[in-house]
Enzyme design. Structure first.
Site, PDB file in Angstrom:
ATOM      1  N   ASP A 237     -19.704  84.665 -67.623  1.00  0.00           N
ATOM      2  CA  ASP A 237     -18.958  85.373 -66.588  1.00  0.00           C
ATOM      3  C   ASP A 237     -17.995  84.373 -65.954  1.00  0.00           C
ATOM      4  OD1 ASP A 237     -20.438  83.840 -64.812  1.00  0.00           O
ATOM      5  OD2 ASP A 237     -21.337  85.533 -63.744  1.00  0.00           O
TER       6      ASP A 237
ATOM      7  N   CYS B  87     -23.545  81.505 -66.762  1.00  0.00           N
ATOM      8  CA  CYS B  87     -23.068  82.130 -65.522  1.00  0.00           C
ATOM      9  C   CYS B  87     -23.152  81.063 -64.435  1.00  0.00           C
ATOM     10  CB  CYS B  87     -23.850  83.401 -65.186  1.00  0.00           C
ATOM     11  SG  CYS B  87     -25.597  83.199 -64.860  1.00  0.00           S
TER      12      CYS B  87
ATOM     13  N   THR C 159     -25.517  80.323 -62.124  1.00  0.00           N
ATOM     14  CA  THR C 159     -26.814  79.649 -62.094  1.00  0.00           C
ATOM     15  C   THR C 159     -27.539  79.675 -63.436  1.00  0.00           C
ATOM     16  OG1 THR C 159     -27.866  81.731 -61.509  1.00  0.00           O
ATOM     17  CG2 THR C 159     -27.182  80.302 -59.665  1.00  0.00           C
TER      18      THR C 159
ATOM     19  N   HIS D  42     -40.923  75.037 -79.714  1.00  0.00           N
ATOM     20  CA  HIS D  42     -42.103  75.848 -79.398  1.00  0.00           C
ATOM     21  C   HIS D  42     -41.802  77.330 -79.246  1.00  0.00           C
ATOM     22  CE1 HIS D  42     -44.843  72.393 -77.752  1.00  0.00           C
ATOM     23  NE2 HIS D  42     -44.303  72.112 -78.929  1.00  0.00           N
TER      24      HIS D  42
ATOM     25  N   HIS E 229     -47.102  78.040 -83.061  1.00  0.00           N
ATOM     26  CA  HIS E 229     -46.087  78.622 -82.172  1.00  0.00           C
ATOM     27  C   HIS E 229     -45.621  79.985 -82.692  1.00  0.00           C
ATOM     28  CE1 HIS E 229     -46.191  74.906 -80.044  1.00  0.00           C
ATOM     29  NE2 HIS E 229     -45.908  74.227 -81.149  1.00  0.00           N
TER      30      HIS E 229
HETATM   31  C1  RB5 Z   1     -21.468  85.286 -59.840  1.00  0.00           C
HETATM   32  O1  RB5 Z   1     -20.978  84.972 -58.586  1.00  0.00           O
HETATM   33  C2  RB5 Z   1     -22.915  84.805 -59.971  1.00  0.00           C
HETATM   34  O2  RB5 Z   1     -23.743  85.650 -59.240  1.00  0.00           O
HETATM   35  C3  RB5 Z   1     -23.316  84.760 -61.409  1.00  0.00           C
HETATM   36  O3  RB5 Z   1     -22.476  83.880 -62.097  1.00  0.00           O
HETATM   37  C4  RB5 Z   1     -24.711  84.279 -61.718  1.00  0.00           C
HETATM   38  O4  RB5 Z   1     -24.977  83.065 -61.102  1.00  0.00           O
HETATM   39  C5  RB5 Z   1     -25.789  85.246 -61.530  1.00  0.00           C
HETATM   40  O5  RB5 Z   1     -26.965  84.970 -61.808  1.00  0.00           O
END
Ligand code: RB5
Length: 141
Positions: free
Chosen positions: A8, A65, A67, A98, A133
């Site tokens: 994203d 993304c 996080t 694993h 595994h």
């Molecule tokens: C977008 O702002 C953010 O929420 C997305 O990139 C991600 O971190 C969601 O888990």
């Protein structure tokens, strides 16, 4: 190996870096977007990458993304997708040895570029160990 890569807006800059790195180390990349920092919804790109792994267009996928959490939640909803959210190379290696992870998730806002490429390189090069595994993975299906 053919690898689908998607992000994203929160992972867009890392995706560009990772796509170049994968090509440099001889991998074939299918870039499913996004293609700018305009705001988009991460499940749409998780779906594209996971579908291309499930239908065997690509052997593995990488999702980025902000996080890595949203991508990992979205990817693991897909049958036969084993997505691993990794923050360093050790868990990336273990996710292959694993867990036979077929999708790697990264957080573009929580990693530095050197760590991200270290994770990607390790994950791409590590094979599944099989044996006990595989028995455990069979219990997930
Ligand atoms: C977008 O702002 C953010 O929420 C997305 O990139 C991600 O971190 C969601 O888990």
């Amino acid at each position: 190996m053919k690898i689908a890569v998607g992000s994203d807006h929160g992972g867009f800059e890392f995706k560009q870096l990772i796509v170049e790195f994968l090509k440099e180390i001889g991998q074939v990349v299918v870039d499913v977007g996004c293609f700018s920092t305009d705001s988009v919804d991460y499940p749409d790109f998780a779906d594209k990458v996971c579908e291309s792994v499930r239908n065997t267009t690509c052997e593995r996928g990488i999702l980025i993304c902000g996080t890595g959490i949203g991508m990992s939640i979205a990817a693991n909803r897909h049958r036969d997708i084993r997505a691993a959210l990794c923050h360093e190379a050790y868990t990336a290696r273990m996710s292959r040895e694993h867990n036979n992870a077929n999708v790697l998730c990264l957080g573009g806002r929580v990693l530095g570029p050197e760590i991200a490429l270290d994770i990607v390189g390790t994950w791409v090069e590590t094979e599944f160990a099989g044996g006990r595994h595989q028995r455990r993975l069979d219990k997930l299906s």
